[in-house]
Scaffold this active site. Sequence first.
Site, PDB file in Angstrom:
ATOM      1  CB  SER A  82     -36.714 -28.627 -11.564  1.00 43.31           C
ATOM      2  OG  SER A  82     -35.913 -27.527 -11.911  1.00 43.31           O
ATOM      3  CB  CYS A  98     -44.678 -26.530  -3.975  1.00 47.84           C
ATOM      4  SG  CYS A  98     -43.898 -25.520  -5.166  1.00 47.84           S
ATOM      5  CG  ASN A 279     -43.620 -23.229  -2.135  1.00 48.26           C
ATOM      6  OD1 ASN A 279     -43.852 -22.149  -1.598  1.00 48.26           O
ATOM      7  ND2 ASN A 279     -43.098 -23.315  -3.325  1.00 48.26           N
ATOM      8  N   PRO A 280     -41.284 -24.413   0.235  1.00 47.11           N
ATOM      9  CG  PRO A 280     -39.771 -26.189   0.115  1.00 47.11           C
ATOM     10  CD  PRO A 280     -41.139 -25.759  -0.339  1.00 47.11           C
ATOM     11  CB  CYS A 281     -38.815 -20.592  -2.373  1.00 46.32           C
ATOM     12  SG  CYS A 281     -37.428 -21.734  -2.552  1.00 46.32           S
ATOM     13  N   GLY A 282     -41.662 -20.052  -0.270  1.00 46.07           N
ATOM     14  CA  GLY A 282     -42.691 -19.122   0.193  1.00 46.07           C
ATOM     15  C   GLY A 282     -43.708 -18.657  -0.829  1.00 46.07           C
ATOM     16  CD  GLU A 283     -42.283 -20.598  -4.707  1.00 45.68           C
ATOM     17  OE1 GLU A 283     -41.759 -20.248  -3.634  1.00 45.68           O
ATOM     18  OE2 GLU A 283     -41.822 -21.477  -5.448  1.00 45.68           O
ATOM     19  N   GLY A 428     -34.891 -20.743  -9.737  1.00 47.01           N
ATOM     20  CA  GLY A 428     -33.447 -20.904  -9.560  1.00 47.01           C
ATOM     21  C   GLY A 428     -32.782 -21.686 -10.681  1.00 47.01           C
TER      22      GLY A 428
HETATM   23  N1  UDP Z   1     -37.370 -26.549  -4.644  1.00 46.21           N
HETATM   24  C1  UDP Z   1     -36.824 -27.641  -4.001  1.00 46.21           C
HETATM   25  N2  UDP Z   1     -35.475 -27.872  -4.075  1.00 46.21           N
HETATM   26  C2  UDP Z   1     -34.632 -27.049  -4.757  1.00 46.21           C
HETATM   27  C3  UDP Z   1     -35.174 -25.926  -5.403  1.00 46.21           C
HETATM   28  C4  UDP Z   1     -36.546 -25.715  -5.325  1.00 46.21           C
HETATM   29  O1  UDP Z   1     -37.549 -28.402  -3.374  1.00 46.21           O
HETATM   30  O2  UDP Z   1     -33.405 -27.308  -4.789  1.00 46.21           O
HETATM   31  C5  UDP Z   1     -38.850 -26.295  -4.608  1.00 46.21           C
HETATM   32  C6  UDP Z   1     -39.256 -25.263  -3.608  1.00 46.21           C
HETATM   33  O3  UDP Z   1     -40.551 -25.581  -3.152  1.00 46.21           O
HETATM   34  C7  UDP Z   1     -39.328 -23.993  -4.406  1.00 46.21           C
HETATM   35  C8  UDP Z   1     -39.878 -24.525  -5.711  1.00 46.21           C
HETATM   36  O4  UDP Z   1     -39.274 -25.809  -5.857  1.00 46.21           O
HETATM   37  O5  UDP Z   1     -40.169 -23.081  -3.781  1.00 46.21           O
HETATM   38  C9  UDP Z   1     -39.561 -23.691  -6.910  1.00 46.21           C
HETATM   39  O6  UDP Z   1     -38.183 -23.354  -6.919  1.00 46.21           O
HETATM   40  P1  UDP Z   1     -37.474 -22.853  -8.245  1.00 46.21           P
HETATM   41  O7  UDP Z   1     -38.422 -21.959  -8.963  1.00 46.21           O
HETATM   42  O8  UDP Z   1     -36.136 -22.323  -7.882  1.00 46.21           O
HETATM   43  O9  UDP Z   1     -37.320 -24.228  -9.047  1.00 46.21           O
HETATM   44  P2  UDP Z   1     -36.871 -24.568 -10.534  1.00 46.21           P
HETATM   45  O10 UDP Z   1     -38.099 -25.062 -11.232  1.00 46.21           O
HETATM   46  O11 UDP Z   1     -36.233 -23.380 -11.174  1.00 46.21           O
HETATM   47  O12 UDP Z   1     -35.883 -25.688 -10.349  1.00 46.21           O
END
Ligand code: UDP
Length: 576
Positions: A82, A98, A279-283, A428
């Site tokens: 994002s 992250c 990072n927050p979700c562990g990946e 997400g």
């Molecule tokens: N993350 C965050 N806030 C959010 C969702 C995600 O800081 O509300 C960070 C977090 O480090 C997570 C990473 O972005 O591990 C990737 O999350 P995700 O793949 O869900 O992000 P997307 O790119 O789909 O928004």
Amino acid sequence: MARKPETNIDELGLSATALAVVTERYLCRDSDGRVRESPGQMMDRVAGFVARAEDAYRARTADRWAERFSALLRSREFLPNSPTLMNAGTGSGVLSGCFVLPLEDSLDSIFATLHTTALLHQVGAGTGFAFSHLRPHDDLVHSTGAHASGPLSFITLFDAATQVVRLGGRRRGANIAVLDVHHPDIQEFVHAKSDRTALPTFNLSVGVTEEFMLAATADRPHPLINPRTGRVVQEVSARALMETIAAQAWRTGEPGLLFLDTINRANPLPELGPLEATNPCGEVPLRPYESCNLGSLALPRFLAGDHLDEQRLAQAVRVAVRFLDDVIDVSDYPTPELAAAAGATRKIGLGIMGLAETLAALGLPYDSEMAVRFTRRLMSRIARWGHAASRELAAERGVFPLFDHSRWAAASSAPMRNAQVTSIAPTGTIALLAGTSAGIEPMFALSYTRHLLGRAFVQVEPLFERLATERGLWSPAIAAEIAATGTATHPDLPVDLRRRFVTALEIDPVWHVRMQAAVQRHTDAAVAKTVNLPETADIDQVRNVFQHAWRAGCKGITVYRSGSRPDQVLRPPPPT
Ligand code: UDP
């Protein structure tokens, strides 16, 4: 790249959900808050900005790459995390999702990191911290002669700051706090979210060692060590501590575990020091100051009849790795330390999303040997293609600066542009944009209400509806049953259809872990995955999942028992 005026807001064929997410989160607005680009133009903006990196390596190639990147993003075969979609080319240019930040045992270090955290949250990035080096609660503070307040007090401080900064942002900066299982405040940490509304911006993970996992099985004592003095201050029962962790995870979904020895065996740069946080979700396990920009391939876009078009997938991997490597160069970093760390190891995180939809389309039940084998093989190919692409870039642009100090240099003479290439993000938000299932998770339900940005979206899994219709099985009775239960359990449905649309809560936890482990085996960094448990699961099951995940080679594990937390984003529909 020249911007063509586009009036068709939906030229990419996005679903209503995807369009709502894109509009709220990603599209640029003018000073009056009016949207001033279409989703396609957003893709062009991102592609054009990222491709600027190309000119520094070879003059006047940026436009050509901008077109390739744009075609890839517009096809939604690949989407970056994002922050890249939101921030590229907008002036607030932090593009990595992250970061991990340092926390030493001093107020200077803690408040400097709090400042950097605020700057990163302002632009939607996530932050991870190991609180393990902070002296425990009630320990001595020499300068004041007083007693220390301990890691938990500082986690609370970071949480409060995050909540304040969030008020101004489009994406919520998230945190993870890791505490080593030897820390004297471990009990307090494990219970920190007993009140389910506590620390809403934090995920918590206990950093465990193999020694602790073995001690918990063998019922041996476990030392708690003051990180300031290095002295053992107490011995506790490893089994009892594990029991407490499992009971809390059963009750609230937290804490999760990080398997620090497994993580460090795969550390590409052990010379820099051990990996202690993610990072927050562990990946993505990272060293302090390091960051990682993620991007994911939408697997269902590569389906061709009853197989995946591997040639097209390999091609997309190649362009995606190049894209992510370029992101490092064009991203802004709020502090010089962050810029230096990103440039030194050039870690990127290419992953996959839509695994569950792909397996369903191919007729492979998620909880089957065939699906696990298929996924392991697929991930091994993606890793191979990803590493080949990184080597190609190294030949063109040079290896990452710390290459000679890395395991890559020791393992083979093959040069690498990136110390780490693959990682499995939760996806997400970007999975909603791609219109597919998130990351490597099974489908949560075949019909559900998604509560997002204050609105409710009712969805029926489109692939299920299409396949059932093609086979003349889509009836009002089946539609009603799916709306009521979210699962394909109607007895009129043939077994093969029921099996291939098995949902997260119907899947035995063992298969969740097996799938995570299969993917982990061919992933450089780590895998974001939640093991969903039904409400009826007991604490023993949680403990078994922890042990199984560790033995199977996962780098971390998170469980979520249905209904155990109030803030579930996805809710099965209420019975009608
Ligand atoms: N993350 C965050 N806030 C959010 C969702 C995600 O800081 O509300 C960070 C977090 O480090 C997570 C990473 O972005 O591990 C990737 O999350 P995700 O793949 O869900 O992000 P997307 O790119 O789909 O928004």
